[in-house]
Design a protein around this motif. Structure first.
Motif, mmCIF file in Angstrom:
data_model
loop_
_atom_site.group_PDB
_atom_site.id
_atom_site.type_symbol
_atom_site.label_atom_id
_atom_site.label_comp_id
_atom_site.label_asym_id
_atom_site.label_seq_id
_atom_site.Cartn_x
_atom_site.Cartn_y
_atom_site.Cartn_z
ATOM 1 N N SER A 55 17.698 9.055 8.109
ATOM 2 C CA SER A 55 18.274 7.884 7.451
ATOM 3 C C SER A 55 19.495 8.263 6.621
ATOM 4 O O SER A 55 20.504 7.548 6.612
ATOM 5 C CB SER A 55 17.225 7.218 6.547
ATOM 6 N N ALA A 56 19.413 9.389 5.934
ATOM 7 C CA ALA A 56 20.504 9.811 5.057
ATOM 8 C C ALA A 56 21.774 10.108 5.839
ATOM 9 O O ALA A 56 22.879 9.792 5.387
ATOM 10 C CB ALA A 56 20.083 11.038 4.252
ATOM 11 N N VAL A 57 21.640 10.720 6.998
ATOM 12 C CA VAL A 57 22.841 11.051 7.762
ATOM 13 C C VAL A 57 23.321 9.900 8.631
ATOM 14 O O VAL A 57 24.526 9.686 8.787
ATOM 15 C CB VAL A 57 22.633 12.321 8.617
ATOM 16 N N GLU A 58 22.394 9.127 9.191
ATOM 17 C CA GLU A 58 22.796 8.046 10.083
ATOM 18 C C GLU A 58 23.628 6.984 9.363
ATOM 19 O O GLU A 58 24.602 6.478 9.914
ATOM 20 C CB GLU A 58 21.571 7.381 10.724
ATOM 21 N N ILE A 59 23.248 6.675 8.129
ATOM 22 C CA ILE A 59 23.986 5.641 7.415
ATOM 23 C C ILE A 59 25.417 6.093 7.134
ATOM 24 O O ILE A 59 26.336 5.276 7.011
ATOM 25 C CB ILE A 59 23.272 5.269 6.088
ATOM 26 N N SER A 60 25.628 7.400 7.064
ATOM 27 C CA SER A 60 26.964 7.915 6.797
ATOM 28 C C SER A 60 27.769 8.153 8.069
ATOM 29 O O SER A 60 28.971 8.397 8.011
ATOM 30 C CB SER A 60 26.864 9.228 6.010
ATOM 31 N N ARG A 85 0.831 -1.187 0.000
ATOM 32 C CA ARG A 85 0.000 0.000 0.000
ATOM 33 C C ARG A 85 0.874 1.250 0.000
ATOM 34 O O ARG A 85 1.820 1.369 0.756
ATOM 35 C CB ARG A 85 -0.891 -0.002 1.234
ATOM 36 N N GLY A 86 0.531 2.201 -0.856
ATOM 37 C CA GLY A 86 1.252 3.454 -0.904
ATOM 38 C C GLY A 86 2.461 3.432 -1.818
ATOM 39 O O GLY A 86 3.118 4.434 -1.981
ATOM 40 N N ARG A 87 2.762 2.288 -2.408
ATOM 41 C CA ARG A 87 3.939 2.208 -3.269
ATOM 42 C C ARG A 87 3.552 2.475 -4.712
ATOM 43 O O ARG A 87 2.546 1.960 -5.200
ATOM 44 C CB ARG A 87 4.570 0.822 -3.156
ATOM 45 N N PRO A 88 4.328 3.265 -5.436
ATOM 46 C CA PRO A 88 4.017 3.532 -6.840
ATOM 47 C C PRO A 88 4.215 2.292 -7.687
ATOM 48 O O PRO A 88 4.861 1.342 -7.275
ATOM 49 C CB PRO A 88 5.030 4.617 -7.224
ATOM 50 N N ALA A 89 3.622 2.319 -8.888
ATOM 51 C CA ALA A 89 3.781 1.187 -9.792
ATOM 52 C C ALA A 89 5.251 0.881 -10.002
ATOM 53 O O ALA A 89 6.072 1.774 -10.173
ATOM 54 C CB ALA A 89 3.096 1.502 -11.130
ATOM 55 N N ARG A 90 5.593 -0.422 -10.005
ATOM 56 C CA ARG A 90 6.990 -0.833 -10.075
ATOM 57 C C ARG A 90 7.583 -0.539 -11.439
ATOM 58 O O ARG A 90 7.002 -0.820 -12.473
ATOM 59 C CB ARG A 90 7.104 -2.328 -9.776
ATOM 60 N N LYS A 91 8.772 0.037 -11.427
ATOM 61 C CA LYS A 91 9.589 0.208 -12.620
ATOM 62 C C LYS A 91 10.964 -0.299 -12.268
ATOM 63 O O LYS A 91 11.480 -0.013 -11.193
ATOM 64 C CB LYS A 91 9.675 1.681 -13.034
ATOM 65 N N ASP A 92 11.580 -1.044 -13.150
ATOM 66 C CA ASP A 92 12.879 -1.640 -12.850
ATOM 67 C C ASP A 92 13.910 -0.605 -12.430
ATOM 68 O O ASP A 92 14.752 -0.842 -11.572
ATOM 69 C CB ASP A 92 13.393 -2.420 -14.069
ATOM 70 N N ALA A 93 13.850 0.578 -13.055
ATOM 71 C CA ALA A 93 14.844 1.601 -12.767
ATOM 72 C C ALA A 93 14.557 2.350 -11.480
ATOM 73 O O ALA A 93 15.361 3.133 -11.005
ATOM 74 C CB ALA A 93 14.917 2.596 -13.926
ATOM 75 N N GLU A 94 13.333 2.117 -10.888
ATOM 76 C CA GLU A 94 12.927 2.920 -9.752
ATOM 77 C C GLU A 94 12.627 2.097 -8.510
ATOM 78 O O GLU A 94 11.993 2.577 -7.584
ATOM 79 C CB GLU A 94 11.673 3.731 -10.097
ATOM 80 N N SER A 95 13.025 0.839 -8.451
ATOM 81 C CA SER A 95 12.668 0.046 -7.297
ATOM 82 C C SER A 95 13.808 -0.884 -6.914
ATOM 83 O O SER A 95 14.774 -1.044 -7.647
ATOM 84 C CB SER A 95 11.398 -0.766 -7.592
ATOM 85 N N ALA A 152 17.603 1.400 -5.775
ATOM 86 C CA ALA A 152 16.832 2.634 -5.764
ATOM 87 C C ALA A 152 16.842 3.258 -4.373
ATOM 88 O O ALA A 152 16.993 4.474 -4.220
ATOM 89 C CB ALA A 152 15.399 2.378 -6.214
ATOM 90 N N ARG A 153 16.692 2.437 -3.353
ATOM 91 C CA ARG A 153 16.711 2.937 -1.976
ATOM 92 C C ARG A 153 18.055 3.594 -1.666
ATOM 93 O O ARG A 153 18.112 4.677 -1.079
ATOM 94 C CB ARG A 153 16.439 1.799 -0.992
ATOM 95 N N GLN A 154 19.143 2.932 -2.061
ATOM 96 C CA GLN A 154 20.476 3.476 -1.817
ATOM 97 C C GLN A 154 20.681 4.776 -2.596
ATOM 98 O O GLN A 154 21.284 5.726 -2.077
ATOM 99 C CB GLN A 154 21.536 2.451 -2.208
ATOM 100 N N LYS A 155 20.184 4.809 -3.810
ATOM 101 C CA LYS A 155 20.324 6.013 -4.618
ATOM 102 C C LYS A 155 19.577 7.180 -3.989
ATOM 103 O O LYS A 155 20.066 8.327 -3.982
ATOM 104 C CB LYS A 155 19.797 5.762 -6.037
ATOM 105 N N ILE A 156 18.388 6.914 -3.441
ATOM 106 C CA ILE A 156 17.621 7.954 -2.765
ATOM 107 C C ILE A 156 18.391 8.473 -1.556
ATOM 108 O O ILE A 156 18.477 9.679 -1.318
ATOM 109 C CB ILE A 156 16.232 7.423 -2.339
#
Length: 205
Positions: A73-78, A10-20, A24-28
């Motif tokens: 999340s962005a700062v903690e992982i670093s 629920r709440g997830r956009p339609a899957r695209k190979d380049a976006e999931s 994709a999570r790491q890139k975000i």
């Protein structure tokens, strides 16, 4: 009739190979870190992060929720490389703990790979409570707090805050404001001058 299609969360956009997926999570995360560092918290948006990462904003929300959660999340992982600092600081001669603390703390700042997320936190903490909370948690609880609690001295939390105020102030002037000559002076000179003060904060009865 069963189609065999995999149901979406629920709440997830339609899957695209380049976006999931994990990539994709790491890139975000990497994009968010760069956006926060460059723009600060207030001027960074989930939509802007998504655009820079080449994904749908709904995917950012799916993985991380709110902007506050994306930021954390962005700062903690670093921050992971810096989490080894307390153990390195308390190991060894108590008479040189101030020098070890200064050396380990500023080594994280001098490394471009770990400086970027720290810049994001410092810049954003100046204008937003959520960013300030992340900074407090990291510097006081996960870094300096762990150092102070292993020392046999009174008022360890207060001592940790004194150390934090001293070192974060230097970091702000050197890396964010870039005040001269502090921004250009050799780091060994800074450590030599700062270490005795940190030593007094942490060990003087």
């Amino acid at each position: 009739m069963t189609t065999g299609a995999t149901p979406r969360r629920r709440g997830r956009p339609a899957r695209k190979d380049a976006e999931s997926g994990p990539s994709a999570r790491q890139k975000i995360l990497e994009t968010a870190r760069a956006e926060f560092a460059a723009r600060g918290y207030d001027k960074t948006s989930v939509r802007g992060i998504a655009k820079a990462a080449g994904v749908d904003p709904a995917l950012v929300h799916h993985y991380f929720g709110t902007k506050d959660e994306v930021f954390a999340s962005a700062v903690e992982i670093s921050f992971e490389p810096a989490l080894t600092v307390p153990a390195k600081v308390v190991a060894g001669d108590p008479g040189t703990i101030g020098e070890r603390l200064a050396r380990q703390f500023f080594a994280v700042w001098e490394n471009p790979a770990t400086r970027t997320p720290l810049l994001a936190v410092i810049r954003s903490a100046l204008t937003h409570d959520a960013a300030a909370a992340v900074l407090r948690t990291f510097v006081l609880r996960r870094l300096l707090g762990q150092v102070a609690e292993r020392l046999d001295v009174p008022d360890p939390e207060f001592r940790a805050e004194l150390c934090a105020s001293h070192m974060v102030g230097i970091a702000l002037l050197r890396y964010v404001i870039k005040a001269e000559p502090l921004a250009s002076v050799d780091m060994e000179q800074i450590i030599t001058m700062v270490a005795p003060t940190l030593q007094r904060y942490l060990t003087e009865a």
